[in-house]
Scaffold this motif. Structure first.
Motif, short mmCIF file in Angstrom:
data_model
loop_
_atom_site.label_atom_id
_atom_site.label_comp_id
_atom_site.label_asym_id
_atom_site.label_seq_id
_atom_site.Cartn_x
_atom_site.Cartn_y
_atom_site.Cartn_z
N ARG A 72 0.11 7.30 -3.43
CA ARG A 72 -0.06 5.24 -3.72
C ARG A 72 1.67 5.76 -3.23
NH1 ARG A 72 -0.64 8.12 -9.73
NH2 ARG A 72 0.09 9.79 -8.86
N LEU A 73 2.39 6.10 -2.51
CA LEU A 73 3.48 5.96 -2.23
C LEU A 73 3.53 5.43 -0.80
CD1 LEU A 73 6.80 6.43 -1.40
CD2 LEU A 73 6.19 8.79 -0.32
N ALA A 74 2.19 5.72 0.24
CA ALA A 74 1.86 4.89 1.35
C ALA A 74 1.82 3.92 1.11
CB ALA A 74 1.18 5.28 1.51
N ASP A 75 0.82 3.24 0.22
CA ASP A 75 0.77 1.98 -0.36
C ASP A 75 2.00 1.63 -0.47
OD1 ASP A 75 -2.27 2.68 0.01
OD2 ASP A 75 -2.92 2.54 -2.10
N LEU A 76 2.90 2.22 -1.33
CA LEU A 76 3.50 0.67 -1.72
C LEU A 76 4.83 0.56 -0.32
CD1 LEU A 76 6.21 0.07 -4.22
CD2 LEU A 76 6.98 2.49 -4.10
N GLN A 77 4.52 1.44 0.16
CA GLN A 77 5.70 1.11 1.56
C GLN A 77 4.90 0.09 1.90
OE1 GLN A 77 7.97 4.72 3.88
NE2 GLN A 77 6.21 5.76 2.30
N LEU A 78 4.05 0.22 2.11
CA LEU A 78 2.50 -0.97 3.00
C LEU A 78 2.83 -2.41 2.39
CD1 LEU A 78 -0.02 1.50 4.16
CD2 LEU A 78 1.29 -0.08 6.10
N ALA A 79 2.97 -2.39 1.13
CA ALA A 79 2.60 -3.49 0.10
C ALA A 79 4.37 -4.34 0.56
CB ALA A 79 2.64 -3.26 -1.13
#
Length: 406
Positions: free
Chosen positions: A360-367
């Motif tokens: 979820r942290l990876a998704d957040l950074q990319l978003a």
């Protein structure tokens, strides 16, 4: 090599040249069609089973009793015992569960919410500092810088020395030992260099252990009964796991996403017209990039997988990037589609007990990165195809020249 029972000659898809040249697609398509669970009797890393279809990979992922992470580790390459690093991703329950639970709170939803503003501020700063009208390396100026900032925050690592984290991440997954400019020449030299990393972190560890608990990864491990008394190998292993896990997926997807959009201008136009597609763009990018090429398990007992007889002790290699292109599960799998109906149907984060703890942290950074790019209406020109690393575990991009049109 002799043909298998299917009549198909075994193909050693562990060859890292396939991934450096980005020419793996047709080979895996043929394997999925003709021999989806294939025994490869010879390779530089010994015999192994290739598992290339989505559903078969899920079968392996979800059966930790039959397919162990602890027996042989998570990479196709066998690491000599005296330099083998240990970490919770290389463990089976119950020890895996206890150690994973120690670090999981830092990426829990409530804490991600608290991180969002700082991630956005840093992303805006990095983007606003980029040159206009001149060539620069997107990997270095954007992908590495943003992920290294995030890692430094998670570890509460000295800010001015944060690029050490990038170096250690690259070193821990490096395997191209015969390259002219090799970082190290073998696993033993790598181990010695990573001991320098351990020494650096030991200073931070001792400081955090002597202080009141804080909400950073070092303090959390130093104060947890499950991790506070780790051996050197386990200390090194868990550190490199957290560094690589917090770096490679995000960093290479930040670069890969820009490349795939540049190669699909209609999709980029669709995204610019509707920034609300970012939540679908992010998992589609991670699927298409497949930052982790494979994961290994070792059979604990004789078993049957898709009609093939696997023996206790056999290496079983799950090729994530192949499963992510399986047309039986994913519609139009070889197309990059920013408004895909089921974008989260991918294997890039794994599944089951070993699913990526920081997904979820990876998704957040990319978003946030793509939201901020779209806000600025950048016209980004990719000047040459990405330079890919020679590695069969990490699907990495080392350079990608771009220009933001003034």
């Amino acid at each position: 090599m002799a043909a298998t029972l299917t009549g198909m000659t075994p193909i050693d898809v562990s060859n890292p040249d396939l991934y450096q040249s980005d020419t793996w697609q047709e080979t895996f398509a043929r394997l999925r069609a003709e021999d989806p669970v294939q025994y490869v009797p010879e390779s530089p890393d010994g015999p192994y089973w290739s598992v290339v279809k989505y559903k078969d990979i899920m079968t392996v992922e979800l059966d930790a009793k039959t397919y162990s992470s602890e027996l042989g580790g998570i990479t196709i390459r066998d690491i000599p015992e005296d330099v083998k690093r240990e970490s919770f991703i290389r463990m089976d329950p119950p020890q895996h569960t206890a150690e994973r639970r120690t670090v999981a709170p830092i990426v829990a939803p409530a804490n991600l919410k608290n991180m969002t503003d700082s991630i956005r501020e840093r992303t805006a700063f990095v983007l606003d500092e980029l040159p206009r009208g001149e060539e620069f390396d997107w990997v270095d100026r954007v992908s590495i810088e943003l992920t290294t900032m995030m890692l430094a925050t998670l570890f509460d690592f000295p800010w001015e020395e944060r690029r050490k984290l990038t170096f250690w991440s690259d070193l821990s997954t490096f395997t191209d030992y015969t390259a002219p400019n090799a970082m190290v020449r073998d696993e033993y030299e790598k181990f010695e260099k990573l001991k320098e990393m351990a020494a650096y972190f030991k200073v931070l560890w001792d400081e955090r252990a002597a202080a009141e608990p804080k909400f950073d990864l070092i303090s959390m491990m130093a104060h947890s009964p499950a991790t506070q008394d780790m051996t050197l190998k386990k200390f090194m292993g868990n550190l490199t796991l957290l560094i690589v896990g917090g770096n490679d997926t995000t960093r290479n997807s930040m670069s890969g996403g820009l490349w795939y959009l540049s190669q699909n201008p209609d999709e980029w136009a669709k995204l610019k017209a509707d920034p609300g597609l970012v939540p679908k763009l992010v998992p589609e990018t991670i699927r298409f990039q497949s930052p982790i090429i494979h994961m290994r398990r070792t059979a604990t007992q004789d078993t049957d997988l898709a009609g093939k007889q696997i023996r206790a002790g056999d290496k079983v290699i799950m090729w994530y990037l192949s499963g992510n292109r399986d047309g039986e599960v994913i519609d139009r799998p070889d197309d990059f589609i920013v408004d895909r109906a089921k974008p989260r149907q991918h294997l890039s984060y794994g599944a089951g007990i070993h699913r990526c703890v920081g997904d979820r942290l990876a998704d957040l950074q990319l978003a946030i990165l793509w939201e901020e790019i779209l806000k600025r209406d950048f016209d980004i020109e990719v000047l040459a195809p990405p330079t890919r690393i020679r590695n069969n575990f990490i699907r990495g991009i080392s350079k990608m020249p771009v220009r933001i049109k003034a």
